[in-house]
Design a protein around this motif. Sequence first.
Motif, short mmCIF file in Angstrom:
data_model
loop_
_atom_site.label_atom_id
_atom_site.label_comp_id
_atom_site.label_asym_id
_atom_site.label_seq_id
_atom_site.Cartn_x
_atom_site.Cartn_y
_atom_site.Cartn_z
N GLU A 126 14.01 8.48 -6.88
CA GLU A 126 14.39 7.35 -7.72
C GLU A 126 13.22 6.84 -8.56
N LYS A 127 12.03 6.86 -7.98
CA LYS A 127 10.87 6.38 -8.74
C LYS A 127 10.53 7.33 -9.88
N ILE A 128 10.74 8.60 -9.67
CA ILE A 128 10.51 9.57 -10.74
C ILE A 128 11.52 9.36 -11.85
N VAL B 69 12.49 14.59 -15.82
CA VAL B 69 13.31 14.56 -14.60
C VAL B 69 14.06 15.87 -14.42
N GLU B 70 14.56 16.42 -15.52
CA GLU B 70 15.25 17.70 -15.45
C GLU B 70 14.33 18.81 -14.97
N ARG B 71 13.09 18.79 -15.46
CA ARG B 71 12.13 19.81 -15.02
C ARG B 71 11.78 19.64 -13.54
N VAL B 72 11.68 18.41 -13.09
CA VAL B 72 11.40 18.15 -11.66
C VAL B 72 12.54 18.68 -10.80
N ASN B 73 13.76 18.46 -11.25
CA ASN B 73 14.93 18.88 -10.46
C ASN B 73 14.98 20.40 -10.25
N ARG B 74 14.37 21.14 -11.15
CA ARG B 74 14.36 22.61 -11.01
C ARG B 74 13.55 23.06 -9.78
N HIS C 149 0.82 -1.21 0.00
CA HIS C 149 0.00 0.00 0.00
C HIS C 149 0.85 1.26 0.00
N GLN C 150 2.12 1.16 0.43
CA GLN C 150 3.02 2.31 0.32
C GLN C 150 3.39 2.56 -1.14
N ASP C 151 3.65 1.48 -1.88
CA ASP C 151 3.93 1.63 -3.31
C ASP C 151 2.69 2.12 -4.05
N ASP C 152 1.52 1.65 -3.63
CA ASP C 152 0.27 2.13 -4.24
C ASP C 152 0.11 3.63 -4.04
N TYR C 153 0.53 4.11 -2.87
CA TYR C 153 0.41 5.54 -2.60
C TYR C 153 1.33 6.35 -3.50
N HIS C 154 2.51 5.81 -3.79
CA HIS C 154 3.41 6.49 -4.72
C HIS C 154 2.77 6.58 -6.11
N GLU C 155 2.09 5.50 -6.51
CA GLU C 155 1.39 5.53 -7.80
C GLU C 155 0.29 6.60 -7.78
N TRP C 156 -0.42 6.69 -6.65
CA TRP C 156 -1.47 7.70 -6.51
C TRP C 156 -0.88 9.11 -6.66
N LEU C 157 0.24 9.35 -6.03
CA LEU C 157 0.86 10.66 -6.10
C LEU C 157 1.26 11.02 -7.53
N MET C 158 1.82 10.06 -8.23
CA MET C 158 2.22 10.34 -9.61
C MET C 158 1.00 10.55 -10.51
N LYS C 159 -0.07 9.83 -10.22
CA LYS C 159 -1.31 10.05 -10.97
C LYS C 159 -1.86 11.45 -10.69
N GLN C 160 -1.84 11.86 -9.42
CA GLN C 160 -2.35 13.18 -9.07
C GLN C 160 -1.51 14.29 -9.71
N ALA C 161 -0.22 14.09 -9.74
CA ALA C 161 0.65 15.07 -10.40
C ALA C 161 0.28 15.19 -11.87
N GLY C 162 -0.04 14.06 -12.49
CA GLY C 162 -0.39 14.06 -13.91
C GLY C 162 -1.69 14.80 -14.21
N LEU C 163 -2.53 14.98 -13.21
CA LEU C 163 -3.79 15.69 -13.40
C LEU C 163 -3.62 17.21 -13.31
N ARG C 164 -2.43 17.64 -12.88
CA ARG C 164 -2.18 19.07 -12.71
C ARG C 164 -1.63 19.69 -13.99
N SER C 165 -1.72 21.02 -14.06
CA SER C 165 -1.25 21.72 -15.25
C SER C 165 0.28 21.72 -15.35
N ASN C 166 0.94 21.56 -14.21
CA ASN C 166 2.41 21.54 -14.20
C ASN C 166 2.89 20.33 -13.39
N PRO C 167 2.83 19.12 -13.95
CA PRO C 167 3.19 17.91 -13.22
C PRO C 167 4.57 17.94 -12.55
N PRO C 168 5.62 18.48 -13.21
CA PRO C 168 6.94 18.47 -12.56
C PRO C 168 6.94 19.20 -11.22
#
Length: 227
Positions: A208-210, A219-224, A174-193
Amino acid sequence: MSPLEDDILVWHIVGKPLLEHELELFASKWFDYRELTPLAATRRYIDVYGEIYKRHFAENLDSRAAQYVKPLTVEKVFDGLAQGLRKYKRWFIGFWRGRQVADALGMPYHLYIDLALKFRMRYWNQRHLPQPEHLFGELDVEKIQKRWEEMQSTRLYLSDEPAYIMQNYRGIGHQDDYHEWLMKQAGLRSNPPEFLARFVNDDLLPLEKIENRYDDFMVERVNRYLQ
């Protein structure tokens, strides 16, 4: 009653057909409840129902009288069950089934109950609010599911449970599932990074998962945005 007595009582009241669905619900229920037993989760659902019920009473029936309303509580329900009162059995099964539907949809209980009461009240012509057994009609559930999907795109829903902080990460499902949830939620936003970086900065998601999921440009955009 002791926890063992509670379990025995629930087994006889709920019955095998409803209980056999519980295992699969652990993979879909909202993250705050993933470590709760079905009985503990139902207790949580009943507590939340009381809070939401009182608010809807004030909004839909009588705001002045709402302060005197005493909605169903866990203690009241189990006292009624212990006495063998039929209406409490009906209510408890209603709570159990409503909680199962909320778990299947992956919704926090306060959101599910609020929407269920709201949709049911649109064609509820009685002088009383809908009861627990009225909160999982097929048409209402379809509307709730659609609304829940819409809500995710306008508001960020996160768990407050310590189990999902990176310091407590143990590679549990369920911890890994939560990471998937977070990445899904980021994808619903106008600026996922920006949101992916926010989750990393808040110790909710490992970088590391990103890096393993997205291309180098992302990944470069996230690092900013990383602190």
